[in-house]
Design an enzyme around this catalytic site. Structure first.
Site, PDB file in Angstrom:
ATOM      1  N   CYS A 122       0.930  -1.248   0.062  1.00  6.51           N
ATOM      2  CA  CYS A 122       0.185  -0.181  -0.019  1.00  6.51           C
ATOM      3  C   CYS A 122       0.822   1.226  -0.152  1.00  6.51           C
ATOM      4  O   CYS A 122       0.433   2.450  -0.849  1.00  6.51           O
ATOM      5  CB  CYS A 122      -0.958  -0.047   1.024  1.00  6.51           C
ATOM      6  SG  CYS A 122      -2.085  -1.409   1.268  1.00  6.51           S
TER       7      CYS A 122
ATOM      8  N   ASN B  15     -10.271  -0.479  -0.505  1.00  7.53           N
ATOM      9  CA  ASN B  15      -8.670  -0.370  -0.401  1.00  7.53           C
ATOM     10  C   ASN B  15      -8.112  -0.783  -1.947  1.00  7.53           C
ATOM     11  O   ASN B  15      -8.100  -1.785  -2.094  1.00  7.53           O
ATOM     12  CB  ASN B  15      -8.414  -1.526   0.625  1.00  7.53           C
ATOM     13  CG  ASN B  15      -6.749  -1.577   0.957  1.00  7.53           C
ATOM     14  OD1 ASN B  15      -5.918  -0.791   0.258  1.00  7.53           O
ATOM     15  ND2 ASN B  15      -6.317  -2.159   2.088  1.00  7.53           N
TER      16      ASN B  15
ATOM     17  N   HIS C 180      -3.952   6.607   3.640  1.00  8.11           N
ATOM     18  CA  HIS C 180      -4.253   5.251   2.871  1.00  8.11           C
ATOM     19  C   HIS C 180      -5.638   4.923   3.091  1.00  8.11           C
ATOM     20  O   HIS C 180      -6.159   4.834   4.479  1.00  8.11           O
ATOM     21  CB  HIS C 180      -3.298   4.093   3.257  1.00  8.11           C
ATOM     22  CG  HIS C 180      -3.524   3.067   2.601  1.00  8.11           C
ATOM     23  ND1 HIS C 180      -3.795   2.830   1.453  1.00  8.11           N
ATOM     24  CD2 HIS C 180      -3.618   1.544   3.239  1.00  8.11           C
ATOM     25  CE1 HIS C 180      -4.216   1.605   1.009  1.00  8.11           C
ATOM     26  NE2 HIS C 180      -4.060   0.881   2.263  1.00  8.11           N
TER      27      HIS C 180
END
Ligand code: ACO
Length: 317
Positions: free
Chosen positions: A111, A273, A243
């Protein structure tokens, strides 16, 4: 200073809503939304490759930067869902964009990959050897998902974000970057594809509760570190761009910095996500919506598999 001259993003058209999962999984819209903050996510069709998403985002970034493909001196793609192990998605993207003879490589940092790419590109631009570097955070992670595993299938979405970085004398740009990692905790979150796994056993495996606990701590730590490196305080920030993995992790990071909610950008409800794409996707959306203004001070912070975590402070413009 090294600055973002242009940013672009792209998400596949096809949307999967929480309610769609109710048809084939023992789950509910209520469970997914209350645990994660996600309402829907975008899914790339089988024929759309990760590089195709990267190309769309890169074209927009180049257009915003007022540059052509010939101006790009390097392509770095951050992804955990490459088209192929080799050639790199960066090379495939560069070719699809019509570039020839440009250094290109992928980085695998989950990520925070876009923020890892930002630090690498910033360092390289500061050497004076390159003028413009294209960095991309892109994922088609839903192609690795085990659709029978309700604990992971509902969380992820596909997308891409790209930025063209340049170096100039102006007052805007990257004020600090911070990277960190701890491979000892890698077992807690994995995409099981590679030589360690037999063909046909692909899947995303996650021990959600442990990942959650670590994410809360390390997102907070990374946020504080990037501010210290930039000699700034949380109250100097115009925006926190975290994030987008879980609304409760975002909220914990906001509380750690004691920021008001209106300074935190959240779009997890629409994208889920998107891993390495999450931060540039958010930045582009903010720009598009007129929220991000010249001179704004932005803190981006991320956490993911590895574990890896990272942050950056950018003075926008
Ligand atoms: N629908 C219904 N029930 C479910 C679902 C689902 N989709 N998924 C799991 N459950 C069940 C579990 O089986 C468990 O049942 P049990 O108590 O009978 O065993 C129960 O719900 C609770 O499960 P937990 O995993 O403890 O739920 P939690 O509150 O921790 O929420 C979640 C799960 C959303 C995955 C959370 O742990 C999380 O967000 N973790 C972090 C993920 C993350 O941050 N990733 C980002 C970094 S990595 C990256 O971005 C690539």
């Amino acid at each position: 200073m090294v600055r973002i001259k242009g940013i672009g993003a792209y998400a596949p058209k096809s949307e999967l809503h929480n309610r769609d999962f109710e048809r084939f999984l023992d789950t509910s819209d209520e469970w997914i939304f209350s645990r994660s903050g996600i309402k829907s996510r975008r899914i790339s069709p089988p024929e759309q490759r990760t590089s195709d998403l990267a190309v769309e985002a890169s074209k927009k970034a180049l257009k915003r930067a007022g540059l052509s493909v010939d101006d790009v001196d390097m392509v770095i793609v951050a992804t955990s869902s490459p088209d192929t192990l080799t050639p790199s998605t960066a090379c495939i993207t560069a070719a699809k964009l019509g570039m020839d003879k440009v250094p290109c490589f992928d980085i695998s940092a989950a990520c925070p990959g876009f923020l890892y790419a930002l630090e690498i590109a910033t360092g390289l631009l500061q050497t004076g050897k390159y003028r413009h570097i294209l960095i991309v955070g892109v994922e088609s992670g839903t192609k690795f998902i085990d659709w029978e595993d309700r604990s992971t299938a509902v969380l992820f979405g596909d997308g891409a974000g790209a930025a063209v970085l340049t170096v100039d004398e102006g007052p805007y740009g990257v004020l600090s970057t911070y990277l960190q990692g701890d491979g000892r905790l890698g077992e807690l979150l994995k995409i099981e594809v590679g030589t360690a796994y037999p063909p046909g056993s692909w899947g995303v495996r996650m021990r959600g509760r442990e990942v959650f606990r670590n994410a809360v701590v390390q997102m907070g730590e990374a946020a504080v570190k990037a501010l210290q490196l930039a000699n700034l305080k949380a109250e100097d920030l115009d925006w926190l761009v975290p994030h987008q993995a879980n609304l409760r992790i975002i909220e914990a990071t906001r509380q750690r910095l004691n920021l008001p909610r209106e300074k935190v950008y959240v779009n997890i409800e629409r994208y889920g996500n998107t891993s390495a794409a999450s931060i540039p996707l958010a930045l582009e959306e903010m720009l598009e919506r007129g929220l991000l203004k010249e001179g704004d001070t932005v803190l981006a912070v991320s956490f993911g598999a590895g574990f890896t975590w990272a942050s950056a402070v950018i003075r926008w413009g």
